[in-house]
Design a protein around this motif. Structure first.
Motif, PDB file in Angstrom:
ATOM      1  N   ARG A  14       0.701  -1.150   0.075  1.00 22.23           N
ATOM      2  CA  ARG A  14       0.028  -0.087  -0.020  1.00 22.23           C
ATOM      3  C   ARG A  14       0.866   1.305   0.042  1.00 22.23           C
ATOM      4  NH1 ARG A  14      -4.364   1.094   4.629  1.00 22.23           N
ATOM      5  NH2 ARG A  14      -4.305  -1.034   4.130  1.00 22.23           N
ATOM      6  N   LEU A  15       0.760   2.114  -0.770  1.00 21.20           N
ATOM      7  CA  LEU A  15       1.348   3.441  -0.838  1.00 21.20           C
ATOM      8  C   LEU A  15       1.098   4.278  -0.229  1.00 21.20           C
ATOM      9  CD1 LEU A  15       2.311   1.798  -3.910  1.00 21.20           C
ATOM     10  CD2 LEU A  15       3.577   3.704  -4.346  1.00 21.20           C
ATOM     11  N   TRP A  16      -0.315   4.681  -0.337  1.00 19.18           N
ATOM     12  CA  TRP A  16      -0.774   5.745   0.381  1.00 19.18           C
ATOM     13  C   TRP A  16      -2.123   5.537   0.533  1.00 19.18           C
ATOM     14  CZ3 TRP A  16      -4.417   9.750  -0.056  1.00 19.18           C
ATOM     15  CH2 TRP A  16      -4.278  10.885   0.705  1.00 19.18           C
ATOM     16  N   SER A  17      -2.768   6.000   1.830  1.00 17.01           N
ATOM     17  CA  SER A  17      -4.331   5.925   2.112  1.00 17.01           C
ATOM     18  C   SER A  17      -4.542   7.336   2.949  1.00 17.01           C
ATOM     19  CB  SER A  17      -4.447   4.777   3.091  1.00 17.01           C
ATOM     20  OG  SER A  17      -5.771   4.574   3.287  1.00 17.01           O
ATOM     21  N   PRO A  60       0.726  17.910  -2.437  1.00 24.06           N
ATOM     22  CA  PRO A  60       0.123  16.839  -3.901  1.00 24.06           C
ATOM     23  C   PRO A  60       1.335  15.909  -3.698  1.00 24.06           C
ATOM     24  CG  PRO A  60      -0.170  19.202  -4.487  1.00 24.06           C
ATOM     25  CD  PRO A  60       0.716  19.218  -3.165  1.00 24.06           C
ATOM     26  N   LEU A  61       0.834  14.538  -3.909  1.00 22.22           N
ATOM     27  CA  LEU A  61       1.492  13.267  -4.300  1.00 22.22           C
ATOM     28  C   LEU A  61       1.454  13.027  -5.655  1.00 22.22           C
ATOM     29  CD1 LEU A  61       0.260  11.148  -1.275  1.00 22.22           C
ATOM     30  CD2 LEU A  61       2.480  12.366  -1.425  1.00 22.22           C
ATOM     31  N   THR A  62       2.662  12.767  -6.322  1.00 25.21           N
ATOM     32  CA  THR A  62       2.680  12.301  -7.564  1.00 25.21           C
ATOM     33  C   THR A  62       3.262  10.747  -7.697  1.00 25.21           C
ATOM     34  OG1 THR A  62       3.259  14.509  -8.154  1.00 25.21           O
ATOM     35  CG2 THR A  62       3.752  12.845  -9.793  1.00 25.21           C
ATOM     36  N   ILE A  63       2.394   9.993  -8.288  1.00 24.22           N
ATOM     37  CA  ILE A  63       2.926   8.610  -8.441  1.00 24.22           C
ATOM     38  C   ILE A  63       3.022   8.049  -9.788  1.00 24.22           C
ATOM     39  CG2 ILE A  63       2.244   6.373  -7.642  1.00 24.22           C
ATOM     40  CD1 ILE A  63       0.619   9.255  -5.833  1.00 24.22           C
ATOM     41  N   ALA A  64       4.094   7.406 -10.115  1.00 20.43           N
ATOM     42  CA  ALA A  64       4.138   6.667 -11.690  1.00 20.43           C
ATOM     43  C   ALA A  64       3.448   5.270 -11.179  1.00 20.43           C
ATOM     44  CB  ALA A  64       5.490   6.537 -11.787  1.00 20.43           C
ATOM     45  N   VAL A  65       2.501   5.077 -11.980  1.00 21.19           N
ATOM     46  CA  VAL A  65       1.605   3.776 -12.048  1.00 21.19           C
ATOM     47  C   VAL A  65       1.686   3.237 -13.343  1.00 21.19           C
ATOM     48  CG1 VAL A  65      -0.651   3.001 -11.621  1.00 21.19           C
ATOM     49  CG2 VAL A  65      -0.006   5.233 -10.224  1.00 21.19           C
ATOM     50  N   GLU A  85       5.129   3.633  -7.824  1.00 18.19           N
ATOM     51  CA  GLU A  85       6.246   4.287  -7.294  1.00 18.19           C
ATOM     52  C   GLU A  85       5.938   5.739  -6.959  1.00 18.19           C
ATOM     53  OE1 GLU A  85      10.788   3.459  -8.252  1.00 18.19           O
ATOM     54  OE2 GLU A  85       9.366   3.434 -10.028  1.00 18.19           O
ATOM     55  N   LEU A  86       6.042   6.017  -5.599  1.00 20.12           N
ATOM     56  CA  LEU A  86       6.027   7.433  -5.313  1.00 20.12           C
ATOM     57  C   LEU A  86       7.141   7.946  -6.010  1.00 20.12           C
ATOM     58  CD1 LEU A  86       5.173   7.010  -1.439  1.00 20.12           C
ATOM     59  CD2 LEU A  86       3.568   7.682  -3.094  1.00 20.12           C
TER      60      LEU A  86
END
Length: 129
Positions: A14-17, A60-65, A85-86
């Motif tokens: 889990r990357l973020w919640s 803000p969070l940026t995530i490569a998905v 990946e965050l």
């Protein structure tokens, strides 16, 4: 400010919640901006894209998905990725090296190129913001 519960989970972790006011994700149908109260939606994420989450508290969070699905309810957003990946975890030199190596037109090389480009976009967006 209206809030929604957002969870971003990849196969391995889990990357973020948490609570967020906005999510931006690229699906196979195009970019999708999500705010609290959004219509229920199930969408396939782009093979290699970038997701932005605007938490209620914090930057803000940026995530490569890479691959997966997006499930939206009126008060929840679940991002279920094959790999994610965050931006602050991305090794930019390694991503650039992967992009440089993926020059061919073979499907595996094209997929590797898209993943490297998504990682570099995520890292760039995080440093620009």
């Amino acid at each position: 400010m209206a809030e929604m519960t957002v969870e971003l989970v990849a196969v391995e972790r889990r990357l973020w919640s948490g609570q967020a006011s906005f999510v931006l994700a690229r699906t196979t149908e195009g970019d999708l901006g999500i705010m609290p109260g959004h219509e229920a939606t199930l969408a396939q994420l782009e093979e290699a894209g970038v997701v932005r989450i605007d938490p209620v508290d914090g930057a803000p969070l940026t995530i490569a998905v890479h691959g997966g699905f997006l499930a939206i309810g009126p008060e929840t957003v679940s991002i279920l990725a094959e790999f994610a990946e965050l931006a602050d975890e991305i090794d930019v030199r390694r991503a650039q090296s992967a992009l440089d190596r993926a020059k061919g037109d073979e499907p595996a090389e094209a997929a590797a190129r898209k993943r490297a480009e998504a990682r570099l976009r995520a890292a760039d967006a995080a440093t620009a913001g």
